[in-house]
Design an enzyme around this catalytic site. Structure first.
Site, PDB file in Angstrom:
ATOM      1  N   ASP C 166      37.230  42.987  39.940  1.00 62.29           N
ATOM      2  CA  ASP C 166      37.838  42.135  38.732  1.00 62.29           C
ATOM      3  C   ASP C 166      38.993  42.459  38.412  1.00 62.29           C
ATOM      4  O   ASP C 166      39.185  43.175  37.616  1.00 62.29           O
ATOM      5  CB  ASP C 166      36.646  42.140  37.811  1.00 62.29           C
ATOM      6  CG  ASP C 166      35.310  41.441  38.016  1.00 62.29           C
ATOM      7  OD1 ASP C 166      35.224  41.569  39.167  1.00 62.29           O
ATOM      8  OD2 ASP C 166      34.728  40.982  37.130  1.00 62.29           O
ATOM      9  N   LYS C 234      37.851  34.038  37.257  1.00 62.21           N
ATOM     10  CA  LYS C 234      37.117  34.421  35.998  1.00 62.21           C
ATOM     11  C   LYS C 234      37.878  34.122  34.647  1.00 62.21           C
ATOM     12  O   LYS C 234      39.049  34.239  34.670  1.00 62.21           O
ATOM     13  CB  LYS C 234      36.776  36.079  36.236  1.00 62.21           C
ATOM     14  CG  LYS C 234      36.282  36.461  35.027  1.00 62.21           C
ATOM     15  CD  LYS C 234      35.877  38.195  35.348  1.00 62.21           C
ATOM     16  CE  LYS C 234      35.422  38.914  34.224  1.00 62.21           C
ATOM     17  NZ  LYS C 234      35.465  40.315  34.679  1.00 62.21           N
ATOM     18  N   LYS C 270      33.397  32.534  37.276  1.00 62.81           N
ATOM     19  CA  LYS C 270      32.906  33.645  36.191  1.00 62.81           C
ATOM     20  C   LYS C 270      33.205  33.400  34.929  1.00 62.81           C
ATOM     21  O   LYS C 270      34.364  33.843  34.499  1.00 62.81           O
ATOM     22  CB  LYS C 270      32.903  34.963  36.830  1.00 62.81           C
ATOM     23  CG  LYS C 270      32.279  36.106  35.980  1.00 62.81           C
ATOM     24  CD  LYS C 270      32.347  37.650  36.623  1.00 62.81           C
ATOM     25  CE  LYS C 270      32.051  38.644  35.572  1.00 62.81           C
ATOM     26  NZ  LYS C 270      32.265  39.907  35.952  1.00 62.81           N
TER      27      LYS C 270
END
Lengths: 499, 286, 334
Positions: C166, C234, C270
């Site tokens: 991430d 995300k 996400k």
């Protein structure tokens, strides 16, 4: 399993405590009508909801007489502050009973509960709350000091937003000091009668609000009654035209909120996802039973295919079915008669060469239903581009330049509403200037607010509902034409002839 | 030998031009004392039709002009009227048989009324419009706009003042006008048209028909391209029928008024022929 | 685990009609239609009114658990804390063996070995019922360090067994209009996700939407992240408010949908931070299903970055199973 086939989420009807029969509400109490009672059915199931009284001419007389008495003896003499307090009471009672009203509306009208719950009923409360505050401030309406109410108002409303249209009519009329006789549409009387119960709970003086039920002839008798001072009608242009003729030559003040064939104009720089939502909301809100529905989509040719493609994808997620299911997007068509009209005009559209696309929906076995439908390849001469269908049917036309969009948008005898979708602020203002429509929504659609005037140009009617304009329609100046005249005295400044 | 006067030919005023009636008809206008004054054009339904076409064509330009500009143009008319007041006074004296003082007073009032209305062009929207505090993230404003083409049956018992009182307010917002002048007192109307023709008022903004209101009014009332009907001077006609005819296209209609106060100056006469347009726009910071 | 084998540079060049430099990216990103904030928020609110009941709710609750990246990102994290988190991830509800596992645990890079060790045989592809290890990298959460540190941060985590990275984008560069720099960095981080066997760790590109501020920026950054090769976009680090919101997530899903229409490729989304209640999480499921389609509700295309959400879902799940309302003492803390 498929998640998108959401499990049923029906709103409970337990909150409803309906009577099997409803009388007319005249002079503060329910009484039997002299006409033959009729059945109100749920358009989603065709099941009987309640038996409704039918007012004949003598009942209309009684209701108008009750309104006149209440006007003369009570309501016109009451302080504005107290009238306002009654309206505030009504607003609160509507809020308190909002779920019940929403369920009743969806049951009787066929509209999705999410709309009756989130749009119709909250706006009803808002309308009363807004006009309650006007009751003791009439000096500021813009008609000079101490404007006078008109007297008895005859109000005839349609079936598409039964309770909301009642609020649009009754709230400003009462705030201004008029008394009312209101006739709901034949197929949707129920919430007006529940409203009569609210009037009782609010302890409103008898006769200030009278609700008489029945069909067209009841409405005609009411509108034509000699002791009526004001007529307010929302409904079709053809009936509005008949009413305008009926009151011609009388001193009755008239406001008409009639049909529409709104253009929803999408420019190539529009915020596309919001525009798609706006198109959907514009024509499929309330099954398209909306006078201001964006029934003509005018899309810039360069993005036509993309818009249609996205629109079809989006429509495939609309859920048609039980109006009382909280996930229903498209409810039932209000009546068999209306369904027939929608079918007929759609068939005409196809026959005229427009291309028909209908969202894949499972249509329930009973009740009146029409799946969301789009017509492409529509030209301005097609009937589906000119006539109000009043159903979930969208006609798509294209344009190339802003000027062409404006010309096509205005090419209709109607003029109620319009939509503009573009990221360019200056274009919004310029296009809005040139659209001949009473309400223009820019980058949004189908928004309503009690403070915002609503009403049409041309054959969409006259007068405005909502805001300061809405209450002015129920008032007259205290001393006509006196206050604004210029001083007659004149000093001669002439350079030419002398005398 | 006294000089022989040159009398004026009174014609219609349509689209900025002064045509004779397409029907070729005229009718005799006589003074209050019964003396011949002129042969006025007797407009036909086709003249009315042409006038509506001219008025419609002028809507865009006139309503699209800035309010400030319309105000100046209308004020200019008052200036020109002032300069030609002697002509109007003389016409009124002849036609109405009133004293010169009374005629002067009528001209004064007409000019002042015109000035009063001229000053409204850039103000009425501020009085009749609104910013609306809607419950949500929207900019919402209501503005009045002209309704379009207004057909007027002018007051029948007044040469100039009645006409001005009916025509001026309709022009304020940007409407264009087809006016049917007083049947018996039409000459001032044509003289006013001459003022308009030499002013900055665009052609077609005001169209003046003379002749029989009873004959022409039904055609205007039922005309589908007329947006509004001012029946102020139609009291002697079958005006209920005119209202019924007007209802076919849901025209905005003002009823007949009688008496010397007919079409008294008021903001209501301006707002009678406007449409309130409410524009919503989303407000989003992010 | 597998990953898309797109060469980001090529698709960017094809779409932009030139190199992915500031000028070309600006031209492209600013050519995307704008977002009307009011309309977007209304659409999100409308989706939020869906009423998910009975069997649909039961399915939704289980699916939410299976989509959670159970997260601990604290300066105070220890191997013990991570072991505890992993235990919770493997057995969310000890009283109910039918309770599904979460999709992944999400930790700082230095905690990856501990997470891998604690997971043991449970470690693997969440699409196969296993639990992945996700590591935040690239000087998370601010992203304010040199490129080389960021790349090393990434490579370290991948080497230690992280299945998913991430990363944070350089919001400063984005807001200053240096789109090329943002793009290059994502491409470089993607390359740092490459394992010796030629496969890649999944790359989630954190936009930090709270700092991008406007919806137009979120939409552009979403396109940028996808063009540069992100497998997921995300919303947030969870360290900046506002973190995930429904409108922002809807907007990102719309970009993902449009990218799928354009390229046929499926990119994941996400939302992370701020989603604490099952009720809210269900709104996200609805939004996914009605925007990009139900097939997105799988671990390789949708995740929740969350920690406390899990226990609320478990409480709801117990209510549905037993018919009684549960309480916090009946779910475990990690």
């Amino acid at each position: 399993m498929s998640f998108l086939e959401y499990a049923p989420a029906p709103e409970s009807q337990a909150i409803l405590n309906l009577r099997s029969e409803y009388g007319l509400f005249i002079d503060g109490e329910f009484r039997e009508g002299h006409g033959t009672p009729f059945a109100s059915i749920s358009p989603a199931t065709e099941k009987h909801v309640a038996t409704i009284a039918h007012a004949d001419a003598s009942d209309v007389d009684a209701a108008v007489a009750a309104a006149r008495r209440a006007y003369d003896r009570t309501w016109s003499r009451m302080s504005g502050a107290n009238r306002g307090k009654y309206l505030f009471r009504i607003a609160r009672l509507v809020q308190e009973r909002s779920r019940e009203l929403a369920v009743a509306e969806s049951l009787d009208n066929g509209k999705p509960i999410k709309e009756s719950r989130d749009v119709d009923v909250p706006l009803v409360a808002a309308w009363f709350f807004y006009y309650a505050g006007w009751a003791d401030k009439l000096d500021h309406v813009g008609l000079g000091a101490a404007p006078a109410p008109l007297g008895v108002a005859a109000q005839v409303i349609p079936w598409n937003f039964p309770l909301l249209m009642l609020a649009w009519k009754i709230a400003p009329a009462l705030a201004a000091g008029n008394t009312v006789v209101l006739k709901p549409a034949e197929t949707t009387s129920l919430t007006a009668l529940l409203f009569a119960e609210i009037v009782q709970q609010a302890d409103l003086p008898p006769g200030v609000v009278n609700i008489i039920t029945g069909a067209g002839e009841t409405g005609a008798a009411l509108v034509g009654h000699g002791d009526v001072d004001k007529v307010a009608f929302t409904g079709s242009t053809s009936v509005g035209r008949a009413i305008a003729k009926q009151v011609a030559g009388t001193s009755k003040k008239l406001t008409l909120e009639l049909g529409g064939k709104a253009a929803n104009i999408v420019f190539d720089d529009a915020p596309i996802d919001q525009a798609i939502e706006g198109i959907v909301n514009g024509i499929f809100f309330n099954q398209g039973h909306v006078c201001c529905a964006g029934s003509r989509l005018l899309v810039q040719e360069s993005i036509h295919d993309e818009v249609i493609d996205r629109l079809k994808t989006r429509l495939s997620t609309l859920r048609l079915g039980d109006p009382l299911d909280k996930n229903t997007d498209i409810g039932a068509i209000n009546s068999a008669e209306q369904l027939e009209r929608i079918r007929e005009l759609s068939d005409v559209g196809e026959a005229e060469g427009a291309e028909r696309w209908t969202a894949a929906c499972t249509i329930p076995e009973n009740g009146f239903w029409y799946a969301p439908t789009i017509f492409t390849n529509v030209s301005t001469s097609h009937r589906i581009a000119r006539e109000e269908i009043f159903g979930p049917v969208l006609s798509v036309l294209t344009f190339r330049t802003p000027a062409e969009a404006i010309a096509k948008a205005n090419n209709t005898p109607y003029g109620l509403s319009a939509g503009i979708w573009t990221d360019k602020g200056s274009r919004i203002l310029a296009v809005a200037d040139k659209l001949r429509a009473g309400v223009v929504w820019a980058n949004t659609f189908n928004r309503f607010d009690p403070s915002s005037p609503f009403g049409g140009y041309k054959e969409s009617g006259y007068g405005r509902e909502g805001g300061r304009h809405g209450i002015a329609a129920y008032l007259k100046t205290a001393a006509p034409a006196a206050a604004v005249a210029p001083a007659p005295a004149r000093k001669t400044v002439s350079k030419g002839a002398t005398k | 030998m006294t000089r022989l006067a040159v009398p004026k030919t009174y014609k219609l005023y349509i689209g900025g031009a002064f045509p004779r009636s397409e029907s070729g008809r005229t009718y005799e206008i006589v003074s209050a004392k019964g003396a011949f004054l002129a042969n006025a054009a007797k407009a036909s339904r086709k003249d009315a039709r042409d006038a509506v076409v001219a008025a419609r064509a002028a809507v865009g330009g006139w309503s699209g002009a800035t309010a400030y500009n319309r105000g100046q143009v209308l004020y200019r008319i008052a200036e020109l009227l002032e300069g030609r007041r002697a002509q109007f006074v003389a016409e009124i004296v002849d036609a109405e048989g009133v004293s010169a003082a009374a005629a002067n007073a009528q001209v004064d009032t007409a000019i002042d009324r015109w000035v009063w209305y001229a000053g409204w062009t850039d103000k009425y929207a501020q009085v009749a419009g609104n910013a609306n505090p809607v419950s949500g993230p929207y900019f919402n404003i209501s503005v009045p706009e002209p309704t379009g083409v207004v057909a007027i049956i002018a007051p029948q018992d007044s040469s100039l003042l009645g006409l001005v009182s009916a025509v001026a307010p309709a022009l304020v917002a940007g409407n264009t006008v087809v006016v049917v002048a007083s049947e018996t007192l039409p000459l001032s109307a044509i003289s006013l048209a001459e003022v308009l023709a030499t002013s900055d008022v665009p052609k077609g903004v005001v169209n003046v028909l003379t002749g029989s209101p009873a004959e022409i009014a039904p055609w205007l009332a039922s005309h589908q391209d007329v947006n509004a009907l001012d029946l102020v001077g139609a009291g002697a006609l079958d005006w209920i029928d005119l209202q019924i005819a007007a209802a076919d296209t849901l025209k905005r209609v003002l009823p007949p008024e009688n008496g010397p106060d007919a079409a008294a100056p008021s903001l209501d006469r301006i707002t009678a022929f406007v449409e309130t347009k409410t524009v919503w726009h989303t407000k989003g910071l992010i | 685990m597998t990953s898309t084998q797109i060469v980001p540079g090529e698709r960017a060049v094809a779409l932009l009609g030139g190199e992915a430099n500031d000028a070309n990216l600006r031209r492209y990103l600013h050519g995307i239609p704008g977002v009307d904030a009011v309309g977007l928020e209304q659409r999100a609110a409308g989706l939020g009114t869906r009423s998910i009941k009975t069997t649909s709710k039961a399915w939704a609750l289980d699916r939410i658990i299976g989509l959670v990246d159970l997260t601990t990102l604290e300066g105070a994290d220890t191997p013990g804390k991570v072991r505890s988190l992993v235990a919770k991830a493997v057995t969310p509800d000890p009283a109910d063996p039918s309770c599904p596992r979460v999709a992944a645990v999400c930790v700082y890079g230095d905690m990856v070995p501990h997470a891998v060790q604690a997971l043991g045989s449970a470690h693997g592809d969440p699409d196969q019922g296993k639990i992945a290890v996700a590591a935040v990298a690239t000087a998370f959460p601010s992203g304010r360090s040199s490129r080389s540190i960021k790349l090393e941060d990434t490579a370290d985590a991948v080497a230690a067994g992280a299945d998913e990275i991430d990363m944070v984008i350089d919001r400063g560069a984005f807001l200053a209009g240096r789109f090329g720099q943002v793009y290059d960095e994502i491409v470089a981080v993607k390359e740092a996700c490459r394992r010796p066997d030629g496969t890649y760790a999944h790359l989630k590109v954190i936009l930090e939407t709270g700092e991008l501020n406007t919806y137009d920026n979120v939409r552009r950054a979403s396109w940028l992240g996808i063009l540069a090769g992100g497998d997921f976009i995300k919303t947030s680090t969870g360290k900046v408010a506002p973190a995930a919101t429904l409108p922002v997530t809807l907007l990102m899903l719309e970009v993902v949908r449009d990218w799928h229409r354009l390229s046929g490729e499926k990119v994941g989304v996400k939302p992370a931070g701020g989603i604490r209640a099952s009720k809210d999480a269900i709104k996200y499921l609805v939004t996914v299903a009605e925007t990009v389609g139900e097939e997105w509700l799988t671990p390789h295309l949708f995740r929740f970055g969350a920690s406390s959400l899990l226990n609320d879902v478990l409480l709801q799940r117990q209510k549905m199973t037993t018919g009684h309302y549960s309480g916090p003492d009946y779910v475990t803390i990690d």
